[in-house]
Design a protein around this motif. Structure first.
Motif, PDB file in Angstrom:
ATOM      1  N   ASP A 254       0.827  -1.218   0.000  1.00 10.99           N
ATOM      2  CA  ASP A 254       0.000   0.000   0.000  1.00 10.99           C
ATOM      3  C   ASP A 254       0.856   1.261   0.000  1.00 10.99           C
ATOM      4  OD1 ASP A 254       0.957   0.017   2.583  1.00 10.99           O
ATOM      5  OD2 ASP A 254      -0.996  -0.087   3.561  1.00 10.99           O
ATOM      6  N   MET A 255       2.161   1.095  -0.147  1.00  8.54           N
ATOM      7  CA  MET A 255       3.083   2.228  -0.261  1.00  8.54           C
ATOM      8  C   MET A 255       4.312   1.769  -1.025  1.00  8.54           C
ATOM      9  SD  MET A 255       6.180   3.320   1.230  1.00  8.54           S
ATOM     10  CE  MET A 255       7.090   4.852   1.294  1.00  8.54           C
ATOM     11  N   VAL A 256       4.857   2.660  -1.874  1.00  5.31           N
ATOM     12  CA  VAL A 256       6.063   2.366  -2.644  1.00  5.31           C
ATOM     13  C   VAL A 256       7.046   3.513  -2.465  1.00  5.31           C
ATOM     14  CG1 VAL A 256       7.042   1.945  -4.942  1.00  5.31           C
ATOM     15  CG2 VAL A 256       4.784   1.033  -4.362  1.00  5.31           C
ATOM     16  N   GLY A 257       8.301   3.168  -2.181  1.00  2.00           N
ATOM     17  CA  GLY A 257       9.382   4.146  -2.144  1.00  2.00           C
ATOM     18  C   GLY A 257      10.350   3.884  -3.281  1.00  2.00           C
ATOM     19  N   LEU A 258      10.668   4.926  -4.052  1.00  2.61           N
ATOM     20  CA  LEU A 258      11.533   4.791  -5.228  1.00  2.61           C
ATOM     21  C   LEU A 258      12.782   5.643  -5.081  1.00  2.61           C
ATOM     22  CD1 LEU A 258       8.935   5.128  -8.152  1.00  2.61           C
ATOM     23  CD2 LEU A 258       9.932   3.002  -7.271  1.00  2.61           C
ATOM     24  N   GLY A 259      13.886   5.179  -5.644  1.00  2.00           N
ATOM     25  CA  GLY A 259      15.084   6.009  -5.680  1.00  2.00           C
ATOM     26  C   GLY A 259      16.267   5.269  -6.266  1.00  2.00           C
ATOM     27  N   TRP A 260      17.012   5.956  -7.144  1.00  2.00           N
ATOM     28  CA  TRP A 260      18.227   5.416  -7.752  1.00  2.00           C
ATOM     29  C   TRP A 260      19.402   6.279  -7.328  1.00  2.00           C
ATOM     30  CZ3 TRP A 260      13.510   4.456  -9.599  1.00  2.00           C
ATOM     31  CH2 TRP A 260      13.245   3.171 -10.103  1.00  2.00           C
ATOM     32  N   HIS A 261      19.848   6.057  -6.105  1.00  2.00           N
ATOM     33  CA  HIS A 261      20.911   6.840  -5.483  1.00  2.00           C
ATOM     34  C   HIS A 261      20.483   8.321  -5.452  1.00  2.00           C
ATOM     35  CE1 HIS A 261      24.662   7.120  -3.524  1.00  2.00           C
ATOM     36  NE2 HIS A 261      25.381   7.600  -4.515  1.00  2.00           N
ATOM     37  N   LEU A 262      21.367   9.245  -5.798  1.00  2.00           N
ATOM     38  CA  LEU A 262      21.093  10.670  -5.592  1.00  2.00           C
ATOM     39  C   LEU A 262      21.493  11.477  -6.820  1.00  2.00           C
ATOM     40  CD1 LEU A 262      22.606  10.969  -1.998  1.00  2.00           C
ATOM     41  CD2 LEU A 262      20.165  10.865  -2.562  1.00  2.00           C
ATOM     42  N   GLN A 263      20.921  12.687  -6.906  1.00  2.00           N
ATOM     43  CA  GLN A 263      21.374  13.648  -7.900  1.00  2.00           C
ATOM     44  C   GLN A 263      21.739  14.943  -7.190  1.00  2.00           C
ATOM     45  OE1 GLN A 263      18.459  15.368 -10.594  1.00  2.00           O
ATOM     46  NE2 GLN A 263      16.771  14.621  -9.336  1.00  2.00           N
ATOM     47  N   ALA A 264      22.786  15.583  -7.662  1.00  2.00           N
ATOM     48  CA  ALA A 264      23.237  16.835  -7.073  1.00  2.00           C
ATOM     49  C   ALA A 264      22.165  17.911  -7.235  1.00  2.00           C
ATOM     50  CB  ALA A 264      24.541  17.284  -7.723  1.00  2.00           C
ATOM     51  N   GLU A 265      21.957  18.687  -6.182  1.00  2.00           N
ATOM     52  CA  GLU A 265      21.027  19.823  -6.228  1.00  2.00           C
ATOM     53  C   GLU A 265      21.809  21.038  -6.735  1.00  2.00           C
ATOM     54  OE1 GLU A 265      18.468  22.412  -6.485  1.00  2.00           O
ATOM     55  OE2 GLU A 265      17.656  20.500  -5.780  1.00  2.00           O
ATOM     56  N   THR A 266      21.605  21.389  -8.008  1.00  2.00           N
ATOM     57  CA  THR A 266      22.480  22.360  -8.676  1.00  2.00           C
ATOM     58  C   THR A 266      21.762  23.622  -9.153  1.00  2.00           C
ATOM     59  OG1 THR A 266      22.160  21.230 -10.796  1.00  2.00           O
ATOM     60  CG2 THR A 266      24.039  20.536  -9.448  1.00  2.00           C
ATOM     61  N   HIS A 267      20.514  23.823  -8.772  1.00  2.00           N
ATOM     62  CA  HIS A 267      19.776  24.975  -9.303  1.00  2.00           C
ATOM     63  C   HIS A 267      20.449  26.305  -8.967  1.00  2.00           C
ATOM     64  CE1 HIS A 267      16.708  21.989 -10.090  1.00  2.00           C
ATOM     65  NE2 HIS A 267      15.966  22.885 -10.694  1.00  2.00           N
ATOM     66  N   LEU A 268      20.911  26.466  -7.731  1.00  2.00           N
ATOM     67  CA  LEU A 268      21.552  27.731  -7.367  1.00  2.00           C
ATOM     68  C   LEU A 268      22.912  27.872  -8.037  1.00  2.00           C
ATOM     69  CD1 LEU A 268      20.653  28.113  -3.585  1.00  2.00           C
ATOM     70  CD2 LEU A 268      19.667  29.313  -5.545  1.00  2.00           C
ATOM     71  N   ALA A 269      23.637  26.778  -8.189  1.00  2.00           N
ATOM     72  CA  ALA A 269      24.905  26.834  -8.911  1.00  2.00           C
ATOM     73  C   ALA A 269      24.674  27.301 -10.349  1.00  2.00           C
ATOM     74  CB  ALA A 269      25.588  25.470  -8.891  1.00  2.00           C
ATOM     75  N   ASP A 270      23.583  26.853 -10.936  1.00  2.21           N
ATOM     76  CA  ASP A 270      23.233  27.269 -12.289  1.00  2.21           C
ATOM     77  C   ASP A 270      22.972  28.780 -12.332  1.00  2.21           C
ATOM     78  OD1 ASP A 270      22.565  27.156 -14.948  1.00  2.21           O
ATOM     79  OD2 ASP A 270      21.009  25.658 -14.727  1.00  2.21           O
ATOM     80  N   LEU A 271      22.169  29.267 -11.386  1.00  2.71           N
ATOM     81  CA  LEU A 271      21.862  30.701 -11.355  1.00  2.71           C
ATOM     82  C   LEU A 271      23.094  31.539 -11.057  1.00  2.71           C
ATOM     83  CD1 LEU A 271      18.414  30.850  -9.498  1.00  2.71           C
ATOM     84  CD2 LEU A 271      18.874  30.704 -11.947  1.00  2.71           C
ATOM     85  N   ALA A 272      24.059  30.938 -10.344  1.00  7.42           N
ATOM     86  CA  ALA A 272      25.294  31.661 -10.022  1.00  7.42           C
ATOM     87  C   ALA A 272      26.265  31.701 -11.191  1.00  7.42           C
ATOM     88  CB  ALA A 272      25.970  31.017  -8.814  1.00  7.42           C
ATOM     89  N   GLY A 273      25.901  31.068 -12.298  1.00  5.77           N
ATOM     90  CA  GLY A 273      26.724  31.120 -13.495  1.00  5.77           C
ATOM     91  C   GLY A 273      27.805  30.071 -13.584  1.00  5.77           C
ATOM     92  N   CYS A 274      27.708  29.011 -12.790  1.00  4.98           N
ATOM     93  CA  CYS A 274      28.715  27.952 -12.829  1.00  4.98           C
ATOM     94  C   CYS A 274      28.654  27.188 -14.145  1.00  4.98           C
ATOM     95  CB  CYS A 274      28.505  26.980 -11.671  1.00  4.98           C
ATOM     96  SG  CYS A 274      28.676  27.736 -10.034  1.00  4.98           S
TER      97      CYS A 274
END
Length: 461
Positions: A254-274
């Motif tokens: 009655d519940m499923v948890g999904l995940g394939w390791h992790l992904q970097a959270e890069t939104h602010l790095a993108d806005l900072a011009g990296c």
């Protein structure tokens, strides 16, 4: 509302942000530390509310002493005023040397001279038919509920995906008394065994993972293929899958948890011009820095938002980024040689993890047309493929024409899978498609937060 400027702002109070703040404070620099949590610790060392009865040993297992030590370091620095802690606050946007921050008091503008981004990681999710149903969660969200509130979402749980977090969450749920029916790992057992030479760069952690795996017993299945999540009007009722031998299996839940390791959270790095480079090992776009975390123009990156190296790696990267920042400010900085050597060993182990538990690119590329890819916008695999046919195989063009990645999560759930589907339709590699660019606000925010109330906030309006 405008906030006073600061020589250094640290975004994130997980292991990387805490060690960065500690290093800066030891050098006499008082950083502002902005964090979405109420209490410092990040996701891996997330703390429950005050008065919560579960012990650190129960919450963090073998890492309890590290968690307690990190919490104590940060709390002491904040209490003494050596660190300016801004909890329950989200950075929505940045530009012109200022952050737009939404906190308990509303939006404020915080100017900075230098910026350390320690934004951590999020679940790396792959679409499965039926995954858009209520009752299907990311492994990270499942873990947050358990750590922060002592809650489990279901009475009979199936976890599916791959990577260390899959095993860890399963063990944590079992210790909490939850009924875990099955743990379904898409990584073949042979592939995991082949990665052992790299994983032995950290033998204690490798053996700990083996022990946790053994604790799962017959619940754990390697090398499986996910077919679909069967749902009714209330949520999941079963997961249909094939085992490593090709036999059809079905597990009620009655519940499923999904995940394939992790992904970097890069939104602010993108806005900072990296700048970004596609990393074939991790199957994702990652920011480009030097070994100390310098990304250019007074911006430094640390922790899983730069490379997925785990909590210990995040601590090391936090110290290195702060040391680089101090050196660039012309201030005495700690010797980085030992941390750089440690970083190399942690990187070998992390790449072993990536090789042992690969991103299921082929599974995604073969998704049926009716599978929902973008949960926020309801975009299916078939609709995305049609968009590629008439719009071309560039990620942001497909986004603008087909709305994949335009929803509340800003593509965090669907961007990697979307790129795989685009690449498959075009007959090319994921690196050729490009990446979905980050846009402000990087978190949902009320319109009221952007209204100019005459407070003179930079960038308001």
């Amino acid at each position: 509302m405008s906030g006073r400027g600061a020589p250094v702002v640290v975004v994130g109070a997980g292991p990387a942000g805490i060690r960065a703040a500690e290093t800066l404070a030891a050098a006499g620099v008082r950083p502002v530390v902005i964090d979405e949590g109420r209490r410092a610790g990040g996701q891996i060392y997330r703390r429950p509310p005050e008065g919560f009865s579960r012990t650190p040993q129960t919450l963090y297992g073998p890492e309890a002493s590290k968690a307690v030590a990190l919490h104590a370091v940060f709390d002491a620095a904040a209490a003494s005023g050596r660190v300016d802690h801004r909890p329950e606050s989200s950075v929505l946007a940045l530009g012109d040397g200022a952050l737009q921050v939404l906190g308990p008091e509303g939006r404020s503008s915080i100017a900075y001279d230098r910026l350390i981004l320690a934004t951590g990681a999020t679940d790396r999710l792959a679409p499965v038919p039926g995954w858009q149903s209520p009752g299907v969660y990311g492994l990270g969200g499942t873990q947050i509920a358990l750590k922060a509130q002592g809650l489990t979402f279901g009475r009979r749980i199936v976890l599916a995906g791959s990577g260390p977090l899959l095993t860890l969450v399963a063990v944590q749920l079992l210790k909490a008394g939850a009924a875990v029916a099955a743990v379904l790992d898409t990584a073949p057992l042979g592939r995991q065994i082949a990665a052992l030479p790299e994983l032995l760069a950290r033998p204690v952690f490798a053996l700990r993972g083996v022990a946790m795996r053994a604790a799962l017993g017959g619940r754990y299945h390697a090398g499986i293929s996910l077919d679909r999540i069967e749902v009714d009007g209330r949520g999941p009722v079963a997961v249909a899958w094939h085992d490593a031998g090709g036999r059809v299996r079905r597990t009620d839940c009655d519940m499923v948890g999904l995940g394939w390791h992790l992904q970097a959270e890069t939104h602010l790095a993108d806005l900072a011009g990296c700048a970004f480079d596609y990393d074939e090992t991790w199957a994702q776009w990652l920011p480009r820095t030097d070994r100390m975390g310098r990304a250019g123009d007074g911006v430094y990156l640390a922790g899983d938002g730069l490379r997925i190296l785990g909590a210990d790696g995040a601590e090391v990267a936090g110290r290195l980024a702060a040391a680089a920042c101090l050196a660039d400010m012309g201030l005495p900085a700690p010797d980085a040689a030992a941390d750089l050597r440690k970083l190399d060993r942690l990187d070998r182990f992390a790449r072993g993890i990536a090789h042992a538990f690969p991103w299921p690119a082929e599974m995604i590329r073969a998704l049926p047309d009716e599978t929902v890819v973008c949960r926020c916008e309801g975009v299916t695999a078939g609709e995305l493929r049609k968009t590629v046919d008439y719009g071309g195989a560039e990620a942001n063009r497909v986004k603008s024409l087909g709305r994949v990645g335009m929803g509340r999560c800003q593509g965090r759930f669907c961007r990697l899978a979307g790129v795989e589907l685009i690449a498959a339709r075009a007959g090319t590699g994921a690196d050729s498609v490009g990446r979905l660019r980050g846009q402000a606000p990087v978190r949902p925010a009320p319109v009221e937060a952007w209204m100019d109330r005459g407070c003179g906030a930079a960038g308001s309006g």
